[in-house]
Design a protein around this motif. Structure first.
Motif, PDB file in Angstrom:
ATOM      1  N   ARG A 108       0.795  -1.109   0.031  1.00 60.49           N
ATOM      2  CA  ARG A 108      -0.051   0.116   0.005  1.00 60.49           C
ATOM      3  C   ARG A 108       0.900   1.241  -0.018  1.00 60.49           C
ATOM      4  NH1 ARG A 108      -3.848   2.200   4.963  1.00 60.49           N
ATOM      5  NH2 ARG A 108      -4.116   4.181   4.104  1.00 60.49           N
ATOM      6  N   VAL A 109       1.770   1.280   0.804  1.00 62.88           N
ATOM      7  CA  VAL A 109       2.727   2.454   0.973  1.00 62.88           C
ATOM      8  C   VAL A 109       3.577   2.732  -0.283  1.00 62.88           C
ATOM      9  CG1 VAL A 109       4.617   3.723   2.065  1.00 62.88           C
ATOM     10  CG2 VAL A 109       2.644   2.336   3.504  1.00 62.88           C
ATOM     11  N   GLU A 160       1.456   4.164  -2.913  1.00 62.76           N
ATOM     12  CA  GLU A 160       1.288   5.370  -2.595  1.00 62.76           C
ATOM     13  C   GLU A 160       2.348   6.604  -3.006  1.00 62.76           C
ATOM     14  OE1 GLU A 160      -0.925   8.798  -1.430  1.00 62.76           O
ATOM     15  OE2 GLU A 160      -1.499   7.188  -1.882  1.00 62.76           O
ATOM     16  N   ALA A 194       1.682  15.797   5.667  1.00 59.44           N
ATOM     17  CA  ALA A 194       0.368  16.201   5.105  1.00 59.44           C
ATOM     18  C   ALA A 194       0.244  17.596   5.130  1.00 59.44           C
ATOM     19  CB  ALA A 194      -0.533  15.523   6.185  1.00 59.44           C
ATOM     20  N   LEU A 238       2.190  12.199   6.016  1.00 57.31           N
ATOM     21  CA  LEU A 238       1.056  12.091   5.070  1.00 57.31           C
ATOM     22  C   LEU A 238       0.595  10.503   5.145  1.00 57.31           C
ATOM     23  CD1 LEU A 238      -0.694  12.856   2.668  1.00 57.31           C
ATOM     24  CD2 LEU A 238       1.260  12.247   1.526  1.00 57.31           C
ATOM     25  N   LEU A 239       1.656   9.445   5.430  1.00 56.46           N
ATOM     26  CA  LEU A 239       1.034   8.233   5.471  1.00 56.46           C
ATOM     27  C   LEU A 239       2.387   7.275   6.184  1.00 56.46           C
ATOM     28  CD1 LEU A 239      -0.664   5.939   4.650  1.00 56.46           C
ATOM     29  CD2 LEU A 239       0.402   5.548   2.385  1.00 56.46           C
ATOM     30  N   ARG A 240       2.076   7.085   7.328  1.00 53.30           N
ATOM     31  CA  ARG A 240       2.843   6.205   8.126  1.00 53.30           C
ATOM     32  C   ARG A 240       2.104   5.101   8.892  1.00 53.30           C
ATOM     33  NH1 ARG A 240       7.004   7.637  12.857  1.00 53.30           N
ATOM     34  NH2 ARG A 240       6.548   5.745  14.492  1.00 53.30           N
ATOM     35  N   ILE A 241       2.301   3.684   8.531  1.00 49.72           N
ATOM     36  CA  ILE A 241       1.537   2.575   9.174  1.00 49.72           C
ATOM     37  C   ILE A 241       2.506   1.732   9.927  1.00 49.72           C
ATOM     38  CG2 ILE A 241       0.245   0.900   8.557  1.00 49.72           C
ATOM     39  CD1 ILE A 241      -0.709   2.118   5.845  1.00 49.72           C
TER      40      ILE A 241
END
Length: 235
Positions: free
Chosen positions: A49-50, A53, A97, A114-117
């Protein structure tokens, strides 16, 4: 008239309980295995997913002078591992973000990635480099970037050649395969798979349960011979 008894005897009850216990004992390993594989699959999906993105950002956003979109897998020793999108040239250049809506990544103490999982503590990465490299538990930071507009993974922000993240490559060319065309016996089609060097970043990338080596789910981000893989492989 005397009514017939409809209850269970003690012996029948013990037999039913014994059968249920036996079935539960038989099913438990399979259920636990399935649950473990599901957790591994979920962790592999996080990586993909990352990756998607970060690749999409590189393909669709305008270039930023001196910076490149990428991603990092960060696994601090004894701490929770996570995956994050980057904008820069190093693992510390995390893309923030735009919460204030000004069209620019936020800065300061209130800025958020913005995107960290985060990855579950029950799983860990196995990584290896080179053809003969052995996949070992990974701690530290694994970083790669993406080419602007093409989205091809690069070993570093300055690299120009694609790398095959999570694939061992092919040290020698594959044997040529030949097919005879239906239009004539002399109309042959020959295809030979070229040499693909191992990734300078990571030639094997897999997710396993912490402290084990199997089962594992391998994640192949890019292989020049196969193209993009959207799903992890379960050996």
């Amino acid at each position: 008239m005397r009514l017939a008894s409809c209850g269970f005897s003690a012996i029948e009850l013990v037999m039913v309980i014994s059968i249920i216990s036996l079935l539960a004992a038989i099913a438990t390993p399979a259920v636990l295995h399935a649950a473990g594989v599901a957790r591994l699959s979920g962790a592999a999906d996080v990586l993909l997913r990352v990756h998607r993105e970060a690749r999409l950002l590189a393909m669709t956003r305008q270039p930023v002078l001196g910076k490149t979109y990428g991603m990092a897998i960060v696994a601090p020793p004894g701490d929770e591992a996570y995956v994050v999108v980057l904008l820069g040239t190093t693992a510390t250049d995390i893309l923030m973000a735009d919460d204030d809506g000004d069209g620019q990544p936020d800065t300061g103490a209130a800025a958020r990635p913005l995107l960290r999982i985060s990855l579950p503590r029950s799983v860990e990465m196995l990584v290896a480099q080179g053809f003969a490299g052995t996949a070992v538990p990974f701690t530290g930071t694994l970083v790669w970037f993406y080419d602007w507009r093409t989205g091809v993974p690069l070993a570093s922000a300055a690299a120009t050649n694609p790398v095959s993240i999570g694939t061992r490559g092919h040290p020698t060319a594959r044997a040529t395969q030949t097919w005879t065309s239906a239009f004539g016996p002399n109309d042959l089609l020959a295809l030979a798979r070229p040499v693909v060097p191992p990734s300078p970043v990571c030639s094997e990338l897999a997710v396993v349960a912490r402290g084990t080596a199997s089962p594992r789910i391998r994640v192949a981000i890019y292989d020049p011979g196969l193209g993009w893989r959207s799903e992890p492989e379960v050996p």
